[in-house]
Structure formats: structure tokens, C-alpha cells
Design a protein around this motif. Structure first.
Motif, mmCIF file in Angstrom:
data_model
loop_
_atom_site.group_PDB
_atom_site.id
_atom_site.type_symbol
_atom_site.label_atom_id
_atom_site.label_comp_id
_atom_site.label_asym_id
_atom_site.label_seq_id
_atom_site.Cartn_x
_atom_site.Cartn_y
_atom_site.Cartn_z
ATOM 1 N N GLY A 150 10.878 76.408 2.582
ATOM 2 C CA GLY A 150 12.306 76.408 2.379
ATOM 3 C C GLY A 150 12.871 76.707 3.896
ATOM 4 O O GLY A 150 11.872 76.613 4.658
ATOM 5 N N PRO A 151 14.516 75.834 3.574
ATOM 6 C CA PRO A 151 14.608 75.565 4.975
ATOM 7 C C PRO A 151 14.590 76.705 5.666
ATOM 8 O O PRO A 151 15.091 78.191 5.765
ATOM 9 C CB PRO A 151 15.633 75.260 4.781
ATOM 10 C CG PRO A 151 16.386 75.682 3.598
ATOM 11 C CD PRO A 151 15.289 75.437 2.477
ATOM 12 N N PRO B 295 13.184 85.285 -4.583
ATOM 13 C CA PRO B 295 13.050 83.388 -5.691
ATOM 14 C C PRO B 295 14.303 82.794 -4.189
ATOM 15 O O PRO B 295 14.859 83.425 -3.698
ATOM 16 C CB PRO B 295 13.574 83.929 -6.822
ATOM 17 C CG PRO B 295 13.747 85.388 -6.396
ATOM 18 C CD PRO B 295 13.943 86.659 -5.247
ATOM 19 N N GLY B 296 14.241 81.455 -5.169
ATOM 20 C CA GLY B 296 14.814 80.405 -5.138
ATOM 21 C C GLY B 296 16.002 80.592 -5.454
ATOM 22 O O GLY B 296 16.405 80.988 -6.756
ATOM 23 N N GLY C 222 14.697 81.331 -0.891
ATOM 24 C CA GLY C 222 13.982 82.634 -0.964
ATOM 25 C C GLY C 222 13.057 83.035 0.499
ATOM 26 O O GLY C 222 12.729 83.219 0.628
ATOM 27 N N GLY C 223 12.342 81.496 1.173
ATOM 28 C CA GLY C 223 11.585 81.480 1.777
ATOM 29 C C GLY C 223 12.497 81.555 3.326
ATOM 30 O O GLY C 223 12.121 81.978 4.359
ATOM 31 N N SER C 224 13.631 80.941 2.819
ATOM 32 C CA SER C 224 15.207 81.370 4.016
ATOM 33 C C SER C 224 15.292 82.492 4.474
ATOM 34 O O SER C 224 15.106 82.973 5.424
ATOM 35 C CB SER C 224 16.021 80.373 3.821
ATOM 36 O OG SER C 224 16.350 79.158 3.356
ATOM 37 N N THR C 225 14.993 83.328 3.035
ATOM 38 C CA THR C 225 15.428 84.780 3.175
ATOM 39 C C THR C 225 14.456 85.186 3.906
ATOM 40 O O THR C 225 15.098 86.595 4.693
ATOM 41 C CB THR C 225 15.616 85.009 1.594
ATOM 42 O OG1 THR C 225 16.749 84.377 1.226
ATOM 43 C CG2 THR C 225 16.297 86.784 1.561
ATOM 44 N N THR C 226 13.552 85.449 3.463
ATOM 45 C CA THR C 226 12.340 85.944 4.156
ATOM 46 C C THR C 226 11.475 85.644 5.622
ATOM 47 O O THR C 226 12.428 87.169 6.630
ATOM 48 C CB THR C 226 11.066 85.232 3.649
ATOM 49 O OG1 THR C 226 10.573 85.622 1.989
ATOM 50 C CG2 THR C 226 9.315 85.876 4.217
ATOM 51 N N ALA C 227 12.879 84.394 6.386
ATOM 52 C CA ALA C 227 12.468 84.544 7.596
ATOM 53 C C ALA C 227 13.718 85.417 8.045
ATOM 54 O O ALA C 227 13.471 85.863 8.983
ATOM 55 C CB ALA C 227 12.989 83.132 8.009
ATOM 56 N N GLN C 228 15.084 85.358 7.675
ATOM 57 C CA GLN C 228 16.116 86.019 8.208
ATOM 58 C C GLN C 228 15.955 87.305 8.320
ATOM 59 O O GLN C 228 16.742 88.848 8.805
ATOM 60 C CB GLN C 228 17.668 85.692 7.530
ATOM 61 C CG GLN C 228 19.026 85.718 8.099
ATOM 62 C CD GLN C 228 18.940 85.142 9.725
ATOM 63 O OE1 GLN C 228 18.828 84.333 10.239
ATOM 64 N NE2 GLN C 228 19.172 86.373 10.730
ATOM 65 N N ALA D 81 15.835 70.974 -6.336
ATOM 66 C CA ALA D 81 16.250 72.565 -6.183
ATOM 67 C C ALA D 81 16.782 72.438 -5.387
ATOM 68 O O ALA D 81 17.886 71.949 -4.633
ATOM 69 C CB ALA D 81 14.852 73.206 -5.343
ATOM 70 N N VAL D 82 16.481 72.829 -4.010
ATOM 71 C CA VAL D 82 17.895 72.762 -3.007
ATOM 72 C C VAL D 82 17.605 71.878 -1.745
ATOM 73 O O VAL D 82 17.941 72.115 -0.781
ATOM 74 C CB VAL D 82 17.832 74.185 -2.321
ATOM 75 C CG1 VAL D 82 18.363 76.001 -2.790
ATOM 76 C CG2 VAL D 82 16.078 74.689 -0.986
#
Length: 403
Positions: A276-277, A145-146, A254-260, A12-13
Motif C-alpha cells: 500500500g502507498p 481491506p483495500g 488498507g496498508g495506508s490505513t494501517t500506517a496512519q 487496484a489503487v
């Protein structure tokens, strides 16, 4: 744009922050001969007491141009799982929307699995079933989502949360998701390579966060019946939305998006980052609200901002954990899909373990569901324990603190 076949399942990423290579020869594999009849992949049933409804919500942001198509306003397809009534008069919904099904067919064919050798079974949700009216309002959980993924790839998690009294709202990030089909039949494909550089990935965050905040605005308007936004929702759903209790979770980017999103919007009370990063300003500014972080056993994010033992400037509760035996795509429905294909002999053991790890698929899904539900229950006061106490008491051998 060049797709990398099974690389999206395995890495993935991850290529954004570490050098990695997909399994040799996978992209050139010829699809395996189809089986007769095809293998039907089944989705694990939700564990909660509530029936689940599912709807697709088409939204247009009149105040924002689409960054990938500046001549048009930003359009989104949103997928919502929710506690439904128990009449069961509506048809059973498909597991994934058309774009998600297309993504699966493409990726698996690139991995050597013929499109007519398998089929996705149905979901456990009913399309546009009226929402419950006898249990008060329900907390909202946004889902991102990712990169390259569509809504529906976390159905096992979403259905389970909805069956326990949550409204799960997943957003297709148009022109990043593999394929998004709109009500008029248009299909918009991704224009972002999955192996993009870290700078490109970080540059996607403003649009993604704006998508999340816009959808949250529309949910707020629907709950207040202040616009026509609620008219397109299933009966009673707008009345079920508790906008005082909003959480968010997401896999990979999507985990990065959650945090931001949490960083930028105080309406989001708590989050879960699924491998996610940490990108964007939140990586240096930190958060002041709780964040559960579940990482793959071989996650590339360890020792990177946000995942290290001391997250400078972070004042909120941080709960980073590693799930033994998992891989990056284990935190999606690929955990179910690839495992069942392997059992049927359509995917080899090595390829299975590269994609989703050696962990038992049922055990992996059970752990993810248990931790997500218990964490959000604690955050929103639906249990007697704090989030930290909840995670401590859950203590399972595969769940390892990341110190």
C-alpha cells in the motif's frame, strides 16, 4: 460509478500514483461457458494447532455521522477470527460474507468467467463457536481491506493467524467496500470509484482511521464488560482479548490505513503494510513503532514517501521487502482464487500472471503466512528474537530487501 472489471485485480489503487492500463478487452469479454460441475475453489488450511471460530459483529458509532450518509450514524460490519474450542459443534462458516461473494461474482464475470462455472468452497472456521478458555488472552490484530474490497478477502492470512493464537478483527469500511450486508438485510454498496485520484484516496483515510479506532474502543469495552458490546460476541471471546497487545495489517489502501492508524493511535504497537502507498501525515511524520512492508514485484510505490531508503522523521523499525513474482492482488485471497481458475482453464495464463504474478500460489501464501506470523510473534514477545532478527533468519529467495 464505473467499475473497471479485472482492473481492480490487476491494478487496484495503483492508478492513484502511476499511469496504468488494464488488460485490453477484458471488460468486454463474454463470460466463458460454464463447466459441469462447477469448479470448487478451495481455501488452504490453516497451519496452527488451534481450531478457528468466526463471527460477524454489527456496530453503530452513536457519536459519528456516516460521511457518505450524514443523516445516519456510522454503521460497520466487523468480521472476527479467533482461537475456538475443539468441540466443533457449530456450522462451518462460508469463506466470505455475502458482500465479498458478490464482489467475486461481479469481478470474475467482467473478466469472462461465468458465475455458474465456479464456486467458493467453505472456510476452515466455525460460525460463532465458543472461544478457547484454557490458553489465556490472545493478541489482537486489526485488519483493513483495500479500496472496494470486503472482509474475507484475506481469509487465508486471517485463519492462519487465528490458528496460532491471534484474534483477527477485520473491518468493512461501509460505502467503500464493494457491498456490505447488515443483519436487517440492507446492502450498502461502494460509492468510491476504484480509480480515484490520490487526493480522493488520501481523503478517505480519516474515516477509515476513525473506523479502526472506534472498533478498538469497542473491543476494549467488551473486554472490560463495561457495555453491551460483549453480549453480541461468541461465548468467552470477550475474556480472551488482550488489549495490551494490538497490531494491525492491511492490503493496498488498507496498508495506508494501517500506517496512519499507528500514527494516530499509540495502542497499535506494530503494523504490516501489504503493498500500500504511504498517505496522510504519516508519510512525512514517520512512525516510532515497527512496520513490516511487503511489496509486489512491480509495486508502483517504490521511490514514493515511506518506501524510499530513507524515511525522513521515521524512528521506528522499518522492514521494507519485495516479494519476487507477485502482483498487487497476490497479497489477498485472489492469489488462491485466480490460480485455481487458471488451473481449471477458466482464466488464461497471461491474465493470471497480470493479476497475481507468475509465483506459485501455494508458495506465495506460505511465505505471507510465515512472515506475518513470525513478525507478530517477535513483536509481542512470543519468540526469542527481535523483529529484525526474525526477518533476517527467515531469509527466503523470493523475499528481497527493498533498499
Amino acid at each position: 460509478m464505473e467499475y473497471k472489471g479485472l482492473q481492480r485485480y490487476i491494478l487496484a489503487v495503483a492508478a492513484a500514483s502511476m499511469a496504468a492500463t488494464a488488460a485490453t478487452g477484458v471488460a468486454d469479454a463474454d463470460p466463458a461457458a460454464p463447466t459441469d460441475p462447477p469448479v470448487t475453489i478451495t481455501l488452504p488450511a490453516p497451519t496452527g494447532p488451534d481450531p478457528v471460530g468466526l463471527t460477524q459483529w454489527h456496530l453503530t458509532d452513536a457519536n459519528r455521522a456516516d460521511p457518505w450518509d450524514p443523516d445516519h450514524r456510522r454503521e460497520l460490519m466487523v468480521q472476527i477470527w479467533y482461537p475456538a474450542d475443539d468441540v466443533d459443534t457449530s456450522p462451518v462458516a462460508p469463506w466470505m460474507p455475502p458482500g465479498g461473494q458478490q464482489e467475486q461474482r461481479y469481478g470474475l464475470a467482467q473478466s469472462g468467467v461465468a458465475a455458474d462455472a465456479w464456486a467458493l468452497g467453505p472456510s476452515h472456521s466455525r460460525s460463532d463457536e465458543p472461544a478457547r478458555t484454557d490458553s489465556g488472552r490472545f493478541p489482537i490484530l486489526l485488519n483493513s481491506p483495500g479500496l472496494d474490497d470486503t472482509t474475507g478477502l484475506n481469509t487465508a492470512q486471517a485463519e492462519d493467524l487465528a490458528s496460532h493464537g491471534y484474534v483477527v478483527v477485520a473491518i468493512n469500511h461501509t460505502h467503500e467496500a464493494f457491498a456490505v450486508q447488515f443483519p436487517d438485510g440492507r446492502i450498502e454498496h461502494s460509492v468510491v470509484p476504484v480509480d480515484s485520484s490520490p487526493n480522493v484516496l488520501e481523503g478517505l483515510l480519516p474515516t477509515r482511521v476513525a473506523d479502526m479506532r472506534f472498533v478498538l474502543d469497542q473491543l476494549t469495552a467488551a473486554a472490560a464488560h463495561s457495555t453491551e458490546a460483549d453480549a453480541a460476541l461468541p461465548q468467552y471471546l470477550a475474556d480472551d482479548l488482550d488489549l495490551t497487545k494490538v497490531g494491525m495489517f492491511g492490503h493496498s489502501l488498507g496498508g495506508s490505513t494501517t500506517a496512519q492508524t499507528m500514527h494516530d493511535d499509540s495502542r497499535v504497537s506494530a503494523g504490516v503494510n501489504l503493498d500500500g502507498p504511504m498517505l496522510g501525515s504519516v508519510a512525512t511524520d514517520g512512525l516510532d513503532r515497527p512496520m513490516l512492508m511487503l511489496a509486489a514485484d512491480n509495486s508502483p510505490w517504490f521511490a514514493h514517501p515511506g518506501w524510499e531508503s530513507i524515511w525522513a522523521n521515521n524512528t521506528g523499525l522499518k522492514l521494507p521487502m519485495r516479494v519476487a513474482g507477485t502482483r498487487h492482488m497476490s497479497f489477498t485471497d485472489e492469489q488462491v482464487i485466480v490460480a485455481q481458475l487458471a488451473t481449471a482453464g477458466l482464466v488464461g495464463t497471461d491474465l493470471r500472471n497480470q493479476a497475481i504474478g507468475p509465483i506459485d500460489a501455494t508458495r506465495s501464501i506460505d511465505l505471507q503466512r510465515s512472515y506475518l506470523l513470525a513478525y507478530f510473534d517477535a513483536v509481542f514477545g512470543r519468540s526469542d528474537m527481535s523483529p529484525a532478527e526474525t526477518i533476517q533468519r527467515l531469509a527466503q529467495p523470493e523475499m528481497l530487501p527493498h533498499l
